[in-house]
Design an enzyme around this catalytic site. Sequence first.
Site, mmCIF file in Angstrom:
data_model
loop_
_atom_site.group_PDB
_atom_site.id
_atom_site.type_symbol
_atom_site.label_atom_id
_atom_site.label_comp_id
_atom_site.label_asym_id
_atom_site.label_seq_id
_atom_site.Cartn_x
_atom_site.Cartn_y
_atom_site.Cartn_z
ATOM 1 N N ASP A 5 0.822 -1.206 0.000
ATOM 2 C CA ASP A 5 0.000 0.000 0.000
ATOM 3 C C ASP A 5 0.864 1.268 0.000
ATOM 4 O OD1 ASP A 5 -2.473 1.299 0.062
ATOM 5 O OD2 ASP A 5 -3.280 -0.075 1.558
ATOM 6 N N ASP A 30 -10.419 3.430 -3.475
ATOM 7 C CA ASP A 30 -11.114 2.237 -2.980
ATOM 8 C C ASP A 30 -12.538 2.106 -3.519
ATOM 9 O OD1 ASP A 30 -8.797 2.091 -1.582
ATOM 10 O OD2 ASP A 30 -9.740 1.775 0.370
HETATM 11 C C1 GAL Z 1 -6.243 1.149 1.197
HETATM 12 C C2 GAL Z 1 -6.334 0.158 0.052
HETATM 13 C C3 GAL Z 1 -7.409 -0.862 0.392
HETATM 14 C C4 GAL Z 1 -7.049 -1.543 1.704
HETATM 15 C C5 GAL Z 1 -6.855 -0.514 2.800
HETATM 16 C C6 GAL Z 1 -6.340 -1.137 4.089
HETATM 17 O O1 GAL Z 1 -5.245 2.073 0.919
HETATM 18 O O2 GAL Z 1 -6.631 0.838 -1.131
HETATM 19 O O3 GAL Z 1 -7.539 -1.776 -0.658
HETATM 20 O O4 GAL Z 1 -5.891 -2.317 1.523
HETATM 21 O O5 GAL Z 1 -5.921 0.478 2.406
HETATM 22 O O6 GAL Z 1 -6.172 -0.191 5.094
#
Ligand code: GAL
Length: 376
Positions: A127, A184
């Site tokens: 991430d 997301d």
């Molecule tokens: C976001 C990501 C999600 C998930 C989340 C977890 O940045 O896009 O898919 O992994 O973090 O905190």
Amino acid sequence: MFVNKPPMGFNTWNTFAENISDEMIRETADAMVEKGLLAAGYQYLVIDDCWSKRQRDPETDKIVPDEKKFPHGMKAVSDYVHSKGLKFGMYSCAGVRTCADYPGSFGHEYLDAATFAEYGCDFLKYDYCYKPKDADGALLYRKISMALRSCGRDILLSACNWGCDDVHKWIRSTGAGMYRSTGDITDSFVSFRDIFLSQLDNFVYSAPGCFNDIDMLTVGMRNRGNVAASGCTDEEYRTEFALWCMFSAPLMLGCDVRNIDDVTLKLVTNPHLIRINQDEEGRPPFVANCCGDTKAGIYVKVMSDNELAILFCNLADDDRRMWLPLENIGIPVSSGKALRLTDVYTGEDAGAHKEYLMYRVPAHDTRMFIAKIVNA
Ligand code: GAL
């Protein structure tokens, strides 16, 4: 690792977020096998954010699993997942903390890659939260890629920087096997529609080696769990899945597969749809509409064995009559050729057609075919 087809599997985030545990992962692994998901190609079981303790171990500096959630440690979970014939995926972050505020891998890339290798990890989602401002994002992905490539295990790098910093231009060169290109997803038609449309020009940057990841699927979530929003109808879920398949996006299920309903199971294991997604040539579709209406797009994907996939996709809020002159895909009447169609949803022969195809497609719905070019 060279990723020649869009990766397929399950990821915990969409439904479970921090509500993950040893038991829940084992039950999911069981379900993936018993319900035929593994047999259909869904091989990665990925634990997303929230699996570790809030701080690194003060003595070893390692990330350590939360023993309330994973009392037997991660190796035990991974061993169980492997015993089912599945592959095991985990999550970390290029910044100092993960998005849900657990330790990130910034400055610890090689130590963490070694830890993931000890766990028996096969896949790492990486991430982009809490990245120090002056740190070069491309370099951070190169760093974790090199750390994984020297850790002694074959680990697929799944980059997740949400499309920032023109990621499509450089991610392939880092060695990643897939890259998130959008923010997301939530469980609604508007969310997957906008995610898809935002990438329409970028699917050319998706090919064997590194695939454009437009996020975990919400198909079958039925508005339950972490990314619940307004939910989708069956037709809308089918549209979502058809788009992901057509555009060779990784197929990471996000619903609770332990309780997957029959309609969803049938959809996500549809052999024609999966064949389109996994086609070895991995080509991007072209837009074949005559009038450039992206909300009601007709997409054609050239596949192996001289087949074509054709998707009539009505993302508009009203029904549309969608017309495709075969001339637009390079088959003029003068060629003496026609298209013999198989309806992807029913598996039925949908006839041979020359000159044009025309279908009435309800709002938010799709028609999808596999076609062979035959003599008219
Ligand atoms: C976001 C990501 C999600 C998930 C989340 C977890 O940045 O896009 O898919 O992994 O973090 O905190």
